[in-house]
Design an enzyme around this catalytic site. Structure first.
Site, PDB file in Angstrom:
ATOM      1  N   ASP A  13       0.813  -1.225   0.000  1.00  0.00           N
ATOM      2  CA  ASP A  13       0.000   0.000   0.000  1.00  0.00           C
ATOM      3  C   ASP A  13       0.843   1.270   0.000  1.00  0.00           C
ATOM      4  O   ASP A  13       0.468   2.283   0.579  1.00  0.00           O
ATOM      5  CB  ASP A  13      -0.976   0.032   1.205  1.00  0.00           C
ATOM      6  N   LYS A  16       1.911   2.101  -5.128  1.00  0.00           N
ATOM      7  CA  LYS A  16       2.544   1.596  -6.365  1.00  0.00           C
ATOM      8  C   LYS A  16       1.648   1.834  -7.574  1.00  0.00           C
ATOM      9  O   LYS A  16       2.115   2.137  -8.654  1.00  0.00           O
ATOM     10  CB  LYS A  16       2.830   0.094  -6.264  1.00  0.00           C
ATOM     11  N   ASN A  38      -5.074 -10.640  -3.506  1.00  0.00           N
ATOM     12  CA  ASN A  38      -4.768  -9.968  -2.232  1.00  0.00           C
ATOM     13  C   ASN A  38      -4.264  -8.548  -2.485  1.00  0.00           C
ATOM     14  O   ASN A  38      -4.410  -7.669  -1.657  1.00  0.00           O
ATOM     15  CB  ASN A  38      -3.729 -10.761  -1.418  1.00  0.00           C
ATOM     16  N   HIS A  41      -4.952  -2.069  -5.944  1.00  0.00           N
ATOM     17  CA  HIS A  41      -4.497  -0.702  -6.146  1.00  0.00           C
ATOM     18  C   HIS A  41      -5.611   0.118  -6.752  1.00  0.00           C
ATOM     19  O   HIS A  41      -6.401  -0.359  -7.544  1.00  0.00           O
ATOM     20  CB  HIS A  41      -3.214  -0.635  -6.983  1.00  0.00           C
ATOM     21  N   THR A 128      -5.884 -11.603   3.834  1.00  0.00           N
ATOM     22  CA  THR A 128      -6.979 -10.938   3.112  1.00  0.00           C
ATOM     23  C   THR A 128      -8.122 -11.914   2.837  1.00  0.00           C
ATOM     24  O   THR A 128      -9.143 -11.529   2.300  1.00  0.00           O
ATOM     25  CB  THR A 128      -6.478 -10.388   1.769  1.00  0.00           C
ATOM     26  N   ARG A 142       1.967 -29.654  -5.357  1.00  0.00           N
ATOM     27  CA  ARG A 142       1.796 -30.136  -6.739  1.00  0.00           C
ATOM     28  C   ARG A 142       0.455 -30.829  -6.972  1.00  0.00           C
ATOM     29  O   ARG A 142       0.384 -31.894  -7.568  1.00  0.00           O
ATOM     30  CB  ARG A 142       2.981 -31.037  -7.156  1.00  0.00           C
ATOM     31  N   ASP A 334       1.679  14.828   0.586  1.00  0.00           N
ATOM     32  CA  ASP A 334       0.645  15.819   0.906  1.00  0.00           C
ATOM     33  C   ASP A 334      -0.089  15.457   2.207  1.00  0.00           C
ATOM     34  O   ASP A 334      -0.526  16.337   2.944  1.00  0.00           O
ATOM     35  CB  ASP A 334      -0.369  15.926  -0.242  1.00  0.00           C
TER      36      ASP A 334
HETATM   37  P1  IMP Z   1      -2.487 -12.828   2.301  1.00  0.00           P
HETATM   38  O1  IMP Z   1      -1.568 -12.297   1.256  1.00  0.00           O
HETATM   39  O2  IMP Z   1      -3.942 -12.593   1.980  1.00  0.00           O
HETATM   40  O3  IMP Z   1      -2.205 -14.235   2.671  1.00  0.00           O
HETATM   41  O4  IMP Z   1      -2.253 -11.967   3.634  1.00  0.00           O
HETATM   42  C1  IMP Z   1      -1.037 -12.050   4.368  1.00  0.00           C
HETATM   43  C2  IMP Z   1      -0.683 -10.708   4.984  1.00  0.00           C
HETATM   44  O5  IMP Z   1      -0.272  -9.826   3.962  1.00  0.00           O
HETATM   45  C3  IMP Z   1      -1.832 -10.004   5.698  1.00  0.00           C
HETATM   46  O6  IMP Z   1      -1.304  -9.277   6.790  1.00  0.00           O
HETATM   47  C4  IMP Z   1      -2.360  -9.048   4.667  1.00  0.00           C
HETATM   48  O7  IMP Z   1      -3.010  -7.924   5.238  1.00  0.00           O
HETATM   49  C5  IMP Z   1      -1.069  -8.640   3.978  1.00  0.00           C
HETATM   50  N1  IMP Z   1      -1.237  -8.228   2.580  1.00  0.00           N
HETATM   51  C6  IMP Z   1      -1.388  -9.021   1.511  1.00  0.00           C
HETATM   52  N2  IMP Z   1      -1.451  -8.291   0.385  1.00  0.00           N
HETATM   53  C7  IMP Z   1      -1.332  -7.011   0.757  1.00  0.00           C
HETATM   54  C8  IMP Z   1      -1.291  -5.772   0.039  1.00  0.00           C
HETATM   55  O8  IMP Z   1      -1.393  -5.711  -1.184  1.00  0.00           O
HETATM   56  N3  IMP Z   1      -1.129  -4.658   0.798  1.00  0.00           N
HETATM   57  C9  IMP Z   1      -0.988  -4.692   2.145  1.00  0.00           C
HETATM   58  N4  IMP Z   1      -1.012  -5.810   2.850  1.00  0.00           N
HETATM   59  C10 IMP Z   1      -1.186  -6.962   2.161  1.00  0.00           C
END
Ligand code: IMP
Length: 441
Positions: A13, A16, A38, A41, A128, A142, A334
């Site tokens: 976050d 990007k 997960n 953006h 997520t 696999r 900002d």
């Molecule tokens: P997962 O990727 O859903 O398995 O989540 C694993 C950890 O990564 C959790 O703490 C999520 O909040 C964090 N996470 C996964 N993708 C993002 C993202 O794009 N931005 C911020 N946190 C993320």
């Protein structure tokens, strides 16, 4: 021509999507190499926000997008995203890897079940719940299904029956309910329907990318989730299930390491984290709430409020060690406008080990680290239009306190700034030093 990689230097976050939106027009392709739905953006099209999870943000600018072999793809989400873009009048140009693995409904169920199971021991990740871990788990075991498998319906039955039987055991072992919709036959008919939507996009992206490079194309590889969520380099269990660092672009796209000539590190002007895990600079007070509100720090994928805190340069320095950034991009400056003073953590103090300039490997040690702050004078709060007007006058016109701040951050990695952003609008960008490889095209 080479590949440039852009990664977030914190916990995801970092903005990007916004940074890719600025850069994308200089490239022939934008590619994702890790993660799945997960990632999230927000990009702005005609001043309207569009949330994307799989599709690289550069697609909004009309640049063809590649969904690489290292991704895990949830077709329900992807197809919805394609539809959303079409409704906005954008016909996405996509290439989907036949080697990417598919996230199926039971993966999402297991994601939640397993995280709750871990919670019993105080080790919940706070995922997520998009099925990312269980999909990569299937890849490692696999038993998974790849996008290209959909093109061979004659062998799909056995693969789906294996998946059904395997996941029935897992779901019931964790106390869940395996739904009738997830039977091999029902899954097959749904997947065949979904295939009709995506079939034109499925290709061997490894072959395609390597030929494109040979033919002189320049590719921007977009890392999802943030460096400190990396499966190997973040701290278990507070990480994601893929490698997020720039090096993962080699496996996740199928390119040789020497194709990468630039790595952009995106640094948000402060730190945020979603989900559980230590966050040394977290502000659990009104100021944290103020930053959350003015930075709109709510999860793009889950809507969860993000934890907010001061910029942690230990994270950024560590990210630089792992990725060797060649340019930095600093976003959301900002949001800090109007604060009298701004703190930055430039080291941790550990009672036994003394000053630490990099992130320790162990959770226990990180929890014992005390952030060491230096303080900067703040700059004024301006309206989005005022920031845009100022940005149009270039770097020198910016408040000197803001320049001090960004120059200090850049000095910690010893690399030039590519650009900084001061608002969601593309116009709220100040260019500093873009690589000649993109300027000379
Ligand atoms: P997962 O990727 O859903 O398995 O989540 C694993 C950890 O990564 C959790 O703490 C999520 O909040 C964090 N996470 C996964 N993708 C993002 C993202 O794009 N931005 C911020 N946190 C993320």
């Amino acid at each position: 021509m080479p590949v440039h990689v852009i990664v977030g230097s914190q916990w995801g976050d970092e903005g990007k999507g916004r940074a890719v939106d600025v850069l994308a027009r200089h490239y022939d392709y934008v590619a994702r190499y890790n993660g799945g739905s997960n990632a999230g953006h927000t990009v702005y099209h005609n001043n309207e926000p569009i949330k994307l999870h799989h599709i690289p943000s550069g697609v909004i600018s009309g640049i063809p997008g590649i969904l690489g072999n290292g991704m895990v793809i949830d077709l329900d989400v992807l197809i919805e995203e394609i539809e959303k873009l079409r409704k906005k009048g954008i016909k996405p140009l996509l290439h989907i890897s036949n080697r990417a693995h598919l996230t199926l409904p039971f993966h999402k169920e297991e994601d939640a079940l397993i995280d709750e199971f871990k919670a019993k021991y105080g080790l919940k990740t706070g995922t997520t719940r998009r099925g990312i871990g269980p999909t990569y788990q299937d890849k490692a075991t696999r038993v998974s299904l790849r996008v290209g498998d959909l093109l061979h319906p004659e062998t799909l039955d056995d693969k789906l029956k294996l998946l059904e039987e395997y996941h029935r055991i897992l779901v019931s072992a964790f106390g869940g309910n395996y739904l009738n919709d997830w039977n091999a036959a029902n899954l097959k008919s749904k997947l065949m329907q979904q295939l009709r939507e995506i079939k034109p996009y499925i290709i061997d992206t490894v072959d395609f990318i390597n030929q494109a490079l040979e033919n002189g194309s320049l590719i921007l590889a977009e890392g999802a989730n943030g460096v400190h969520l990396d499966l190997d380099h973040g701290i278990t269990p507070y990480i994601t299930s893929s490698n997020t660092i720039a090096g993962a672009a080699t496996t996740g796209l199928g390119i040789a390491p020497d194709s990468i000539t630039h790595v952009f590190g995106v640094v948000k002007a402060y730190t945020t984290r979603v989900g559980a895990g230590p966050m040394p600079t977290e502000l659990k007070n009104d100021l944290g709430e103020q930053i959350r509100q003015s930075g709109n720090e709510f999860g793009n994928t889950t809507g969860r409020p993000r934890r907010c805190g001061w910029l942690d340069l230990v994270l950024v320095r560590h990210a630089h060690m792992l990725n060797r950034f060649t340019r930095l991009i600093i976003t959301k400056l900002d949001v800090l406008g109007g604060l009298e003073e701004i703190k930055v953590c430039n080291a941790y103090l550990h009672e036994e080990k003394g000053i630490r300039r990099y992130v320790p490997a162990s959770l226990e040690e990180l929890e014992e680290c005390i952030p060491q702050y230096i303080t900067f004078d703040g700059w004024e709060r301006l309206t989005p239009q005022e920031w845009k007007d100022l940005c149009s006058q270039g770097y020198d016109a910016l408040p000197k306190e803001l320049k001090n701040y960004v120059e200090y951050i850049a000095s910690q990695c010893g690399v030039p700034l590519a650009f900084i952003t001061l608002g969601t609008d593309r116009g709220a960008t100040v260019y500093v030093d873009l690589p000649s490889e993109i300027l000379n095209r």
